[in-house]
Design an enzyme around this catalytic site. Structure first.
Site, PDB file in Angstrom:
ATOM      1  CB  CYS A 159     -13.321   9.058  -7.590  1.00  0.00           C
ATOM      2  SG  CYS A 159     -12.472   8.354  -6.169  1.00  0.00           S
ATOM      3  CB  CYS A 181     -12.739   4.398  -9.267  1.00  0.00           C
ATOM      4  SG  CYS A 181     -13.357   5.099  -7.716  1.00  0.00           S
ATOM      5  CG  HIS A 220     -10.860   5.784  -3.800  1.00  0.00           C
ATOM      6  ND1 HIS A 220     -11.298   5.282  -4.999  1.00  0.00           N
ATOM      7  CD2 HIS A 220     -10.820   4.734  -2.949  1.00  0.00           C
ATOM      8  CE1 HIS A 220     -11.509   3.979  -4.887  1.00  0.00           C
ATOM      9  NE2 HIS A 220     -11.237   3.630  -3.643  1.00  0.00           N
ATOM     10  CD  GLU A 259      -9.557  10.312  -7.762  1.00  0.00           C
ATOM     11  OE1 GLU A 259      -9.138   9.970  -8.885  1.00  0.00           O
ATOM     12  OE2 GLU A 259      -9.538   9.533  -6.782  1.00  0.00           O
TER      13      GLU A 259
END
Length: 157
Positions: free
Chosen positions: A87, A84, A54, A56
């Site tokens: 993250c 999310c 992801h 991040e």
């Protein structure tokens, strides 16, 4: 336009480039320290076959590598979407000073990125989760914790 907005625009540009390059979903993130970008990342889940890739997480890894630390003290994170659960956990472990986000959970769900099922799973007992969790070999596994506890030259975090 202030610096914070410019940093968010940079995170958005990172996301746009990732989408254009077919690297993954429409997410971008930058890490800023003392007014300088020290890390960035865009979603690369589909291009790397890595469900943890992801924006991040990639930006945190990049920033930490660039500053030689596993903590982001004094840093700000600019991410194109509310993080999310995975993250969010990574952000808390990295310990930045502040997080700015563009889109929210509802915006993400509206285009097919709905994390609500994970939030629903967290409070459930292990035997009620959709992926079963079963404890195994605890006594043996505790040995490595004891080794860590006794280690005199460990780096605390």
């Amino acid at each position: 336009m202030n610096n914070k907005e410019q940093f968010m625009i940079k995170a958005i540009e990172v996301a746009i480039n990732g989408v254009k390059n077919n690297e993954g979903g429409p997410f971008g993130c930058i890490v800023v320290k003392d007014g300088e970008i020290i890390g960035q990342g865009n979603n690369k889940v589909t291009s790397t076959n890595d469900p943890t890739a992801h924006a991040e997480v990639i930006a945190i890894r990049d920033a930490c590598n660039n500053i030689g630390s596993f903590q982001l003290e004094g840093c700000e994170i600019y991410t194109t979407c509310e993080p999310c659960p995975m993250c969010l956990g990574a952000i808390y472990w990295a310990r930045p000073e502040k997080v700015y986000y563009g889109c929210n959970q509802i915006d993400a769900a509206n285009i097919g990125f709905d994390d609500q099922f994970i939030y629903n799973e967290i409070p459930l007992s292990y035997n009620k989760r959709s992926i079963p969790f079963k404890q195994l070999a605890r006594e043996t596994a505790l040995k490595v914790f004891k080794n860590w506890e006794d280690k005199e030259d460990k780096i605390e975090y």
